[in-house]
Scaffold this motif. Structure first.
Motif, PDB file in Angstrom:
ATOM      1  N   ARG A   2      11.556  92.646 -62.895  1.00 24.39           N
ATOM      2  CA  ARG A   2      11.856  93.235 -64.204  1.00 24.39           C
ATOM      3  C   ARG A   2      12.911  94.336 -64.075  1.00 24.39           C
ATOM      4  O   ARG A   2      13.733  94.510 -64.959  1.00 24.39           O
ATOM      5  CB  ARG A   2      10.595  93.809 -64.853  1.00 24.39           C
ATOM      6  CG  ARG A   2       9.440  92.849 -64.930  1.00 24.39           C
ATOM      7  CD  ARG A   2       9.662  91.730 -65.941  1.00 24.39           C
ATOM      8  NE  ARG A   2       8.561  90.799 -65.867  1.00 24.39           N
ATOM      9  CZ  ARG A   2       8.668  89.568 -65.393  1.00 24.39           C
ATOM     10  NH1 ARG A   2       9.799  89.111 -64.964  1.00 24.39           N
ATOM     11  NH2 ARG A   2       7.628  88.773 -65.352  1.00 24.39           N
ATOM     12  N   SER A  56      11.618  85.653 -70.076  1.00 24.95           N
ATOM     13  CA  SER A  56      11.833  86.479 -68.880  1.00 24.95           C
ATOM     14  C   SER A  56      12.912  87.518 -69.128  1.00 24.95           C
ATOM     15  O   SER A  56      12.830  88.631 -68.615  1.00 24.95           O
ATOM     16  CB  SER A  56      12.177  85.603 -67.664  1.00 24.95           C
ATOM     17  OG  SER A  56      13.492  85.098 -67.752  1.00 24.95           O
ATOM     18  N   ASN A  61       5.860  88.230 -69.129  1.00 25.01           N
ATOM     19  CA  ASN A  61       5.444  87.706 -67.826  1.00 25.01           C
ATOM     20  C   ASN A  61       4.373  86.615 -67.885  1.00 25.01           C
ATOM     21  O   ASN A  61       3.933  86.131 -66.851  1.00 25.01           O
ATOM     22  CB  ASN A  61       4.972  88.838 -66.911  1.00 25.01           C
ATOM     23  CG  ASN A  61       3.712  89.509 -67.410  1.00 25.01           C
ATOM     24  OD1 ASN A  61       3.281  89.298 -68.530  1.00 25.01           O
ATOM     25  ND2 ASN A  61       3.118  90.332 -66.570  1.00 25.01           N
ATOM     26  N   GLY A 111       9.593  84.529 -62.902  1.00 23.69           N
ATOM     27  CA  GLY A 111       8.630  85.627 -62.962  1.00 23.69           C
ATOM     28  C   GLY A 111       7.636  85.523 -64.099  1.00 23.69           C
ATOM     29  O   GLY A 111       7.110  86.525 -64.563  1.00 23.69           O
ATOM     30  N   VAL A 112       7.377  84.306 -64.547  1.00 24.25           N
ATOM     31  CA  VAL A 112       6.464  84.080 -65.670  1.00 24.25           C
ATOM     32  C   VAL A 112       5.299  83.219 -65.178  1.00 24.25           C
ATOM     33  O   VAL A 112       5.502  82.171 -64.579  1.00 24.25           O
ATOM     34  CB  VAL A 112       7.190  83.387 -66.844  1.00 24.25           C
ATOM     35  CG1 VAL A 112       6.223  83.091 -67.978  1.00 24.25           C
ATOM     36  CG2 VAL A 112       8.355  84.235 -67.339  1.00 24.25           C
TER      37      VAL A 112
END
Length: 129
Positions: A2, A56, A61, A111-112
């Motif tokens: 992030r 994202s 997330n 990143g999810v």
């Protein structure tokens, strides 16, 4: 991950410069998600990937994937293949095992986390009477 997204959003695309600043950035909540209901509104794998990528970018997330419910059963189960054959809107509006794996791997790279929701046994109208 992030933090890199925050960094990339600060880059001036005209001259690829960065402002001088101090960033204190952290999520307010651990679970920052997007829920999509593909049992009521089928979305192609391509569209799901676009939405996950956009999520994202917005620092979400979790992808809560409401994949089956009363209106449709688009998930093709290996153990119970008749569920999608009889319960999907059409044979073209289904998610194969490879489609689901592709979405999970794509989400992971962005990143999810994928949280699939399979409403059974209570929500079974799509299975036929």
């Amino acid at each position: 991950m992030r933090g890199l997204e925050t960094f990339s959003q600060l880059v001036n695309t005209n001259n690829y410069s960065l402002p001088t600043l101090h960033i204190e950035d952290y999520p307010r909540y651990k679970f920052r998600g997007l829920m999509l209901d593909t049992s009521r509104h089928y979305l192609s794998v391509k569209v799901l990937k676009q939405l996950i990528r956009a999520a994202s970018w917005s620092k979400l997330n979790v992808f809560h994937w409401h994949i089956v419910d009363d209106p449709s059963f688009p998930y093709c189960s290996v153990v119970y293949p008749d569920l999608c054959r009889k319960g999907a809107f059409s044979p073209h509006h289904v998610y194969s095992q490879s489609d689901v794996l592709e979405i999970i791997l794509f989400s992971y790279k962005h990143g999810v986390i994928v949280l699939p929701e399979l409403d059974t046994p209570g929500h079974t109208l799509s299975w036929g009477a």
